[in-house]
Design a protein around this motif. Structure first.
Motif, PDB file in Angstrom:
ATOM      1  N   GLN A 101       0.811  -1.218   0.000  1.00 17.71           N
ATOM      2  CA  GLN A 101       0.000   0.000   0.000  1.00 17.71           C
ATOM      3  C   GLN A 101       0.848   1.273   0.000  1.00 17.71           C
ATOM      4  O   GLN A 101       0.435   2.310   0.501  1.00 17.71           O
ATOM      5  CB  GLN A 101      -0.963  -0.011   1.191  1.00 17.71           C
ATOM      6  CG  GLN A 101      -1.996  -1.116   1.106  1.00 17.71           C
ATOM      7  CD  GLN A 101      -2.858  -1.013  -0.153  1.00 17.71           C
ATOM      8  OE1 GLN A 101      -3.496   0.000  -0.392  1.00 17.71           O
ATOM      9  NE2 GLN A 101      -2.849  -2.061  -0.968  1.00 17.71           N
ATOM     10  N   THR A 102       2.005   1.203  -0.608  1.00 18.67           N
ATOM     11  CA  THR A 102       2.850   2.383  -0.742  1.00 18.67           C
ATOM     12  C   THR A 102       2.230   3.312  -1.781  1.00 18.67           C
ATOM     13  O   THR A 102       2.040   2.913  -2.932  1.00 18.67           O
ATOM     14  CB  THR A 102       4.274   1.994  -1.198  1.00 18.67           C
ATOM     15  OG1 THR A 102       4.778   1.007  -0.302  1.00 18.67           O
ATOM     16  CG2 THR A 102       5.180   3.205  -1.245  1.00 18.67           C
ATOM     17  N   PRO A 103       1.866   4.528  -1.387  1.00 20.81           N
ATOM     18  CA  PRO A 103       1.229   5.439  -2.344  1.00 20.81           C
ATOM     19  C   PRO A 103       2.121   5.696  -3.557  1.00 20.81           C
ATOM     20  O   PRO A 103       3.318   5.931  -3.428  1.00 20.81           O
ATOM     21  CB  PRO A 103       1.024   6.720  -1.542  1.00 20.81           C
ATOM     22  CG  PRO A 103       1.031   6.289  -0.116  1.00 20.81           C
ATOM     23  CD  PRO A 103       1.976   5.120  -0.054  1.00 20.81           C
ATOM     24  N   SER A 104       1.516   5.628  -4.732  1.00 19.32           N
ATOM     25  CA  SER A 104       2.257   5.840  -5.975  1.00 19.32           C
ATOM     26  C   SER A 104       2.076   7.253  -6.513  1.00 19.32           C
ATOM     27  O   SER A 104       2.816   7.682  -7.384  1.00 19.32           O
ATOM     28  CB  SER A 104       1.768   4.850  -7.033  1.00 19.32           C
ATOM     29  OG  SER A 104       0.418   5.138  -7.377  1.00 19.32           O
ATOM     30  N   GLY A 105       1.050   7.946  -6.011  1.00 16.22           N
ATOM     31  CA  GLY A 105       0.713   9.253  -6.561  1.00 16.22           C
ATOM     32  C   GLY A 105      -0.107   9.135  -7.837  1.00 16.22           C
ATOM     33  O   GLY A 105      -0.526  10.134  -8.410  1.00 16.22           O
TER      34      GLY A 105
ATOM     35  N   THR B  70      -3.473   2.132  -5.599  1.00 22.03           N
ATOM     36  CA  THR B  70      -3.571   1.290  -4.409  1.00 22.03           C
ATOM     37  C   THR B  70      -4.881   1.573  -3.684  1.00 22.03           C
ATOM     38  O   THR B  70      -5.480   2.643  -3.835  1.00 22.03           O
ATOM     39  CB  THR B  70      -2.418   1.566  -3.421  1.00 22.03           C
ATOM     40  OG1 THR B  70      -2.555   2.907  -2.924  1.00 22.03           O
ATOM     41  CG2 THR B  70      -1.052   1.395  -4.085  1.00 22.03           C
ATOM     42  N   ALA B  71      -5.309   0.611  -2.879  1.00 22.97           N
ATOM     43  CA  ALA B  71      -6.508   0.798  -2.065  1.00 22.97           C
ATOM     44  C   ALA B  71      -6.361   2.008  -1.146  1.00 22.97           C
ATOM     45  O   ALA B  71      -7.310   2.764  -0.945  1.00 22.97           O
ATOM     46  CB  ALA B  71      -6.786  -0.462  -1.249  1.00 22.97           C
TER      47      ALA B  71
ATOM     48  N   ILE C 202     -17.253  -4.635  -4.215  1.00 23.52           N
ATOM     49  CA  ILE C 202     -15.880  -4.483  -4.683  1.00 23.52           C
ATOM     50  C   ILE C 202     -14.906  -5.063  -3.660  1.00 23.52           C
ATOM     51  O   ILE C 202     -15.184  -5.088  -2.464  1.00 23.52           O
ATOM     52  CB  ILE C 202     -15.518  -3.006  -4.981  1.00 23.52           C
ATOM     53  CG1 ILE C 202     -15.706  -2.126  -3.741  1.00 23.52           C
ATOM     54  CG2 ILE C 202     -16.313  -2.477  -6.162  1.00 23.52           C
ATOM     55  CD1 ILE C 202     -15.259  -0.679  -3.929  1.00 23.52           C
ATOM     56  N   VAL C 203     -13.781  -5.550  -4.171  1.00 22.08           N
ATOM     57  CA  VAL C 203     -12.678  -6.020  -3.327  1.00 22.08           C
ATOM     58  C   VAL C 203     -11.490  -5.125  -3.652  1.00 22.08           C
ATOM     59  O   VAL C 203     -11.057  -5.047  -4.800  1.00 22.08           O
ATOM     60  CB  VAL C 203     -12.319  -7.488  -3.608  1.00 22.08           C
ATOM     61  CG1 VAL C 203     -11.159  -7.933  -2.710  1.00 22.08           C
ATOM     62  CG2 VAL C 203     -13.526  -8.394  -3.430  1.00 22.08           C
ATOM     63  N   TYR C 204     -11.002  -4.406  -2.653  1.00 23.63           N
ATOM     64  CA  TYR C 204      -9.827  -3.555  -2.835  1.00 23.63           C
ATOM     65  C   TYR C 204      -8.557  -4.401  -2.901  1.00 23.63           C
ATOM     66  O   TYR C 204      -8.560  -5.571  -2.509  1.00 23.63           O
ATOM     67  CB  TYR C 204      -9.716  -2.558  -1.678  1.00 23.63           C
ATOM     68  CG  TYR C 204     -10.775  -1.485  -1.690  1.00 23.63           C
ATOM     69  CD1 TYR C 204     -10.631  -0.352  -2.496  1.00 23.63           C
ATOM     70  CD2 TYR C 204     -11.901  -1.587  -0.889  1.00 23.63           C
ATOM     71  CE1 TYR C 204     -11.598   0.646  -2.500  1.00 23.63           C
ATOM     72  CE2 TYR C 204     -12.871  -0.587  -0.882  1.00 23.63           C
ATOM     73  CZ  TYR C 204     -12.710   0.525  -1.700  1.00 23.63           C
ATOM     74  OH  TYR C 204     -13.672   1.508  -1.702  1.00 23.63           O
ATOM     75  N   ASP C 205      -7.466  -3.797  -3.352  1.00 20.35           N
ATOM     76  CA  ASP C 205      -6.233  -4.588  -3.472  1.00 20.35           C
ATOM     77  C   ASP C 205      -5.537  -4.841  -2.138  1.00 20.35           C
ATOM     78  O   ASP C 205      -4.530  -5.542  -2.089  1.00 20.35           O
ATOM     79  CB  ASP C 205      -5.282  -4.000  -4.519  1.00 20.35           C
ATOM     80  CG  ASP C 205      -4.668  -2.674  -4.140  1.00 20.35           C
ATOM     81  OD1 ASP C 205      -4.845  -2.219  -2.995  1.00 20.35           O
ATOM     82  OD2 ASP C 205      -3.999  -2.070  -5.004  1.00 20.35           O
ATOM     83  N   ASP C 206      -6.092  -4.311  -1.043  1.00 20.29           N
ATOM     84  CA  ASP C 206      -5.618  -4.717   0.293  1.00 20.29           C
ATOM     85  C   ASP C 206      -6.512  -5.816   0.857  1.00 20.29           C
ATOM     86  O   ASP C 206      -6.387  -6.196   2.007  1.00 20.29           O
ATOM     87  CB  ASP C 206      -5.543  -3.515   1.238  1.00 20.29           C
ATOM     88  CG  ASP C 206      -6.907  -2.883   1.509  1.00 20.29           C
ATOM     89  OD1 ASP C 206      -7.946  -3.361   0.962  1.00 20.29           O
ATOM     90  OD2 ASP C 206      -6.958  -1.887   2.267  1.00 20.29           O
ATOM     91  N   LEU C 207      -7.464  -6.302   0.029  1.00 21.61           N
ATOM     92  CA  LEU C 207      -8.433  -7.353   0.316  1.00 21.61           C
ATOM     93  C   LEU C 207      -9.550  -6.934   1.261  1.00 21.61           C
ATOM     94  O   LEU C 207     -10.324  -7.782   1.720  1.00 21.61           O
ATOM     95  CB  LEU C 207      -7.766  -8.648   0.805  1.00 21.61           C
ATOM     96  CG  LEU C 207      -6.774  -9.277  -0.170  1.00 21.61           C
ATOM     97  CD1 LEU C 207      -6.412 -10.687   0.279  1.00 21.61           C
ATOM     98  CD2 LEU C 207      -7.300  -9.301  -1.603  1.00 21.61           C
ATOM     99  N   SER C 208      -9.676  -5.644   1.558  1.00 21.18           N
ATOM    100  CA  SER C 208     -10.881  -5.174   2.233  1.00 21.18           C
ATOM    101  C   SER C 208     -11.980  -5.090   1.188  1.00 21.18           C
ATOM    102  O   SER C 208     -11.714  -5.093  -0.019  1.00 21.18           O
ATOM    103  CB  SER C 208     -10.640  -3.822   2.899  1.00 21.18           C
ATOM    104  OG  SER C 208     -10.317  -2.839   1.926  1.00 21.18           O
ATOM    105  N   MET C 209     -13.238  -5.048   1.642  1.00 21.83           N
ATOM    106  CA  MET C 209     -14.361  -5.062   0.714  1.00 21.83           C
ATOM    107  C   MET C 209     -15.372  -3.985   1.067  1.00 21.83           C
ATOM    108  O   MET C 209     -15.415  -3.494   2.188  1.00 21.83           O
ATOM    109  CB  MET C 209     -15.041  -6.426   0.730  1.00 21.83           C
ATOM    110  CG  MET C 209     -14.187  -7.526   0.145  1.00 21.83           C
ATOM    111  SD  MET C 209     -15.077  -9.084  -0.030  1.00 21.83           S
ATOM    112  CE  MET C 209     -15.085  -9.646   1.649  1.00 21.83           C
TER     113      MET C 209
END
Length: 197
Positions: free
Chosen positions: A77-81, A85-86, A177-184
């Motif tokens: 979850q490192t912000p890319s700008g 990311t979730a 939806i499923v976020y890429d940190d696997l939260s929903m």
């Protein structure tokens, strides 16, 4: 623990008939890359087959786990700008939940749009939809175009971010939806709340 759960979900899904098979049994013409969703209208896509009686009822359950793809792993979850990311897209999608879907009457049909979710899809792993309480099915997301400065851009080859259904048929939509940190997250919309001119 999560891996065990996804393995159980995958095992459940492997023995079930697909929506395509059910549609063919009902006499609906379906090509090999289509699925029936929402009032018997054929749409493009290849969703994960759902188990019978797995229609989403958000008043009774928060998430329909039968449509969460097996084998998902959380991403860093490192912000890319670039909103990939979730951590970056979740605050936006939470604040704009009322815009997740839209229904438009056009050319004698209902068009059900998910353009807003596609515009933030790089922070998502999966999306599933149910129309009028029918069985929830995965709607594959286009790839994240990380080779460009705007990775969430929708390109011509990504397909159309909408379903075509019979005029007036869409009354109720549930999106999960499923976020890429696997939260929903899940949301339900009535036609009148998302109908656009």
């Amino acid at each position: 623990m999560l891996e065990i759960f996804f393995a159980m979900v995958a095992a459940t899904l492997n023995g079930t008939p697909s929506a395509q098979t059910s549609a063919q049994a009902a006499g609906v013409q379906v090509d090999t890359n289509s699925v029936v969703i929402g009032q018997g209208m054929v749409i493009e896509g290849t969703p994960v087959p759902a188990t019978p009686n797995a229609a989403a009822d958000t008043s009774q359950q928060q998430f329909n786990m039968t449509v969460v793809p097996a084998g998902l792993t959380p991403e860093a979850q490192t912000p890319s700008g670039k909103f990939t990311t979730a951590a970056e897209v979740k605050p936006i999608l939470n604040a704009t939940k009322g815009n997740w879907v839209a229904v438009r009457e056009y050319d004698g049909q209902d068009l059900l749009y998910v353009t807003h979710l596609w515009a933030w899809r790089c922070g998502l792993k999966a999306m599933a939809i149910s129309v009028n309480g029918e069985t929830m099915q995965n709607w594959p997301l286009p790839p994240c175009h990380t080779e460009f400065s705007t990775p969430n851009a929708v390109l011509a080859e990504d397909g159309a971010p909408y379903l075509t259904l019979r005029l007036g048929s869409v009354q109720d939509i549930t999106i999960q939806i499923v976020y890429d940190d696997l939260s929903m997250d899940v949301a339900r919309f009535a036609r009148g709340d998302v109908l656009t001119p």
